[in-house]
Write an enzyme that holds these catalytic residues in place. Structure first.
Site, PDB file in Angstrom:
ATOM      1  N   HIS A  14     -26.554 -30.013  39.037  1.00  0.00           N
ATOM      2  CA  HIS A  14     -27.310 -29.247  40.030  1.00  0.00           C
ATOM      3  C   HIS A  14     -28.050 -28.075  39.374  1.00  0.00           C
ATOM      4  O   HIS A  14     -27.576 -27.464  38.427  1.00  0.00           O
ATOM      5  CB  HIS A  14     -26.407 -28.783  41.173  1.00  0.00           C
ATOM      6  CG  HIS A  14     -25.441 -27.694  40.854  1.00  0.00           C
ATOM      7  ND1 HIS A  14     -25.748 -26.355  40.974  1.00  0.00           N
ATOM      8  CD2 HIS A  14     -24.147 -27.726  40.436  1.00  0.00           C
ATOM      9  CE1 HIS A  14     -24.697 -25.623  40.661  1.00  0.00           C
ATOM     10  NE2 HIS A  14     -23.710 -26.422  40.322  1.00  0.00           N
ATOM     11  N   ASP A  46     -24.089 -22.150  35.596  1.00  0.00           N
ATOM     12  CA  ASP A  46     -23.563 -23.041  36.631  1.00  0.00           C
ATOM     13  C   ASP A  46     -24.711 -23.356  37.571  1.00  0.00           C
ATOM     14  O   ASP A  46     -24.982 -22.607  38.489  1.00  0.00           O
ATOM     15  CB  ASP A  46     -22.404 -22.354  37.352  1.00  0.00           C
ATOM     16  CG  ASP A  46     -21.909 -23.129  38.557  1.00  0.00           C
ATOM     17  OD1 ASP A  46     -22.164 -24.351  38.635  1.00  0.00           O
ATOM     18  OD2 ASP A  46     -21.276 -22.519  39.446  1.00  0.00           O
ATOM     19  N   GLU A 104     -26.315 -27.822  45.769  1.00  0.00           N
ATOM     20  CA  GLU A 104     -24.898 -28.066  45.495  1.00  0.00           C
ATOM     21  C   GLU A 104     -24.038 -26.919  45.974  1.00  0.00           C
ATOM     22  O   GLU A 104     -22.912 -27.123  46.470  1.00  0.00           O
ATOM     23  CB  GLU A 104     -24.685 -28.277  43.984  1.00  0.00           C
ATOM     24  CG  GLU A 104     -23.285 -28.774  43.609  1.00  0.00           C
ATOM     25  CD  GLU A 104     -22.280 -27.649  43.373  1.00  0.00           C
ATOM     26  OE1 GLU A 104     -21.064 -27.943  43.273  1.00  0.00           O
ATOM     27  OE2 GLU A 104     -22.696 -26.465  43.294  1.00  0.00           O
ATOM     28  N   GLU A 105     -24.556 -25.704  45.845  1.00  0.00           N
ATOM     29  CA  GLU A 105     -23.751 -24.526  46.171  1.00  0.00           C
ATOM     30  C   GLU A 105     -23.463 -24.386  47.665  1.00  0.00           C
ATOM     31  O   GLU A 105     -22.622 -23.579  48.060  1.00  0.00           O
ATOM     32  CB  GLU A 105     -24.450 -23.255  45.652  1.00  0.00           C
ATOM     33  CG  GLU A 105     -24.613 -23.186  44.139  1.00  0.00           C
ATOM     34  CD  GLU A 105     -23.302 -23.009  43.392  1.00  0.00           C
ATOM     35  OE1 GLU A 105     -22.249 -22.894  44.055  1.00  0.00           O
ATOM     36  OE2 GLU A 105     -23.328 -22.987  42.150  1.00  0.00           O
ATOM     37  N   ASP A 139     -20.984 -30.598  35.720  1.00  0.00           N
ATOM     38  CA  ASP A 139     -20.926 -29.296  36.372  1.00  0.00           C
ATOM     39  C   ASP A 139     -20.262 -28.294  35.442  1.00  0.00           C
ATOM     40  O   ASP A 139     -19.991 -28.592  34.272  1.00  0.00           O
ATOM     41  CB  ASP A 139     -20.191 -29.385  37.713  1.00  0.00           C
ATOM     42  CG  ASP A 139     -20.727 -28.392  38.746  1.00  0.00           C
ATOM     43  OD1 ASP A 139     -21.052 -27.240  38.359  1.00  0.00           O
ATOM     44  OD2 ASP A 139     -20.818 -28.739  39.931  1.00  0.00           O
ATOM     45  N   HIS A 165     -20.501 -17.508  38.633  1.00  0.00           N
ATOM     46  CA  HIS A 165     -21.193 -16.932  39.793  1.00  0.00           C
ATOM     47  C   HIS A 165     -21.467 -15.439  39.625  1.00  0.00           C
ATOM     48  O   HIS A 165     -21.595 -14.707  40.609  1.00  0.00           O
ATOM     49  CB  HIS A 165     -20.417 -17.182  41.089  1.00  0.00           C
ATOM     50  CG  HIS A 165     -20.513 -18.596  41.571  1.00  0.00           C
ATOM     51  ND1 HIS A 165     -20.169 -18.984  42.845  1.00  0.00           N
ATOM     52  CD2 HIS A 165     -20.915 -19.732  40.940  1.00  0.00           C
ATOM     53  CE1 HIS A 165     -20.360 -20.283  42.984  1.00  0.00           C
ATOM     54  NE2 HIS A 165     -20.809 -20.759  41.832  1.00  0.00           N
TER      55      HIS A 165
END
Length: 345
Positions: free
Chosen positions: A62, A173, A205-206, A228, A310
């Site tokens: 992603h 990510d 995706e998130e 991922d 994140h």
């Protein structure tokens, strides 16, 4: 390819869920010299096809990132924000951010009350989005001319080179996974694998892997591999974290056992450092949507260890990204050679 330079380019672009078009266009541009065809579908997924014969093997990483939206503009000029994806408000005070405004990028900082001004009962309160704001330096009247409710806010965090082959920045990510797909595509040229590799840089995706679900239906692969990020060890000692030099290979109900066995064999043969992680249910990645699309797709999950996920200083080792791409290329080559003889169960 130069993985570090490539990541420097694509991580600089904003791409929160649903608004990945800028990074998607750049990713598509990178795949075009390596693939037979490249398209961007209705949900913004980049789908790059390489090879014309053999099994259809879909790789999916992603390209969206966690971020924020402007939710209100206060009378003192403060800009209120709401998260999209898993943003931890505790890390935001004193952050530099970029607001993607209509007239161009506007830079600001996430403000917080100075410790000298905090009352006793405020010092122990948890930071949350209700008491955070972005300050761009203007009064409310000027701010409202520049900023619109719904404008995207992302970390302003250029890629930084660290010692020991590490780099730090935002959106590794999972744009590190996108870079690994690029490495894989280059390696497949040298291997001349008899397979149809389909590289998908997926969207959203998130917020639930919407892009993976849609692209799995359109690609209709024989095998799907999600790539991922996972948790790399460093300053903490959680049992969920792994060595940043190793590639995590998932095992559990989301993963096809025959494919897992084959990937581990390939890793051993080429001396690529991997470690197994057991997921007793869903993996929380695109792999879940891939596996359950159509009438079921045999699926793998391969993850690159990232520290401080994140945040604006996600940290990853460049060599691990390169090794991930190499592992996937050899795996595709092996699967293509043995396709007719694979014992699925």
């Amino acid at each position: 390819m130069d993985v570090k330079t490539y990541l420097q380019e694509i991580t600089a672009l904003a791409g929160v869920p649903g608004l990945e078009n800028d990074v998607g266009n750049r990713v598509a541009e990178g795949f075009r010299p390596l693939c037979n065809s490249v398209e961007i579908d209705n949900l913004g997924n980049v789908i790059a096809r390489k090879g014309e014969n053999g099994p259809v093997i879909m790789l999916c990483a992603h390209m969206d990132e966690v971020g924020m939206y402007v939710s209100a503009i206060e009378d003192d000029g403060c800009i209120r924000i709401r998260p999209t994806g898993g943003v931890d408000p505790r890390i935001l005070p004193a952050h530099e951010v970029t607001i993607k405004a209509r007239g161009g990028d506007v830079y600001g900082i996430v403000g917080a009350k100075a410790p000298h001004l905090l009352k006793a009962d405020e010092r122990d309160k948890v930071v949350n989005f209700t008491n955070l704001y972005v300050d761009i330096g203007y009064d409310a009247e000027t701010v409202r001319k520049m900023i619109t409710i719904g404008d995207v806010v992302v970390y302003n965090s250029p890629l930084l080179s660290l010692e020991g082959g590490f780099i730090a920045g935002k959106t590794f990510d999972d744009r590190a996974g996108v870079a690994a797909m690029m490495v894989c595509a280059e390696k497949l040229d040298r291997l001349r694998a008899n397979a149809q590799a389909v590289f998908v840089a997926s969207t959203q995706e998130e917020i639930g892997s919407n892009g993976a679900r849609v692209s799995a239906w359109s690609v209709n692969p024989d095998v799907a591999i999600a790539i991922d990020a996972t948790f790399a060890n460093g300053t903490t000692s959680s049992s969920r974290e792994i060595d940043p030099d190793k590639i995590e290979v998932a095992m559990g109900p989301n993963i096809h056992p025959a494919l897992y066995k084959k990937l581990m064999e390939v890793a051993g043969r080429y001396r690529i450092n991997v470690v197994t992680k057991v997921y007793s249910g869903g993996t929380g990645t695109d792999a879940w949507q891939l596996q359950t699309a159509r009438d079921g797709i045999p699926t793998l999950l391969v993850s690159i260890p990232v520290r401080y996920m994140h945040t604006s200083v996600e940290t990853v080792k460049v060599s691990t990204i390169e090794n991930t791409g190499e592992l996937l290329a050899h795996f595709i080559d092996d699967i293509a050679r043995e396709w007719e003889d694979i014992q699925w169960y």
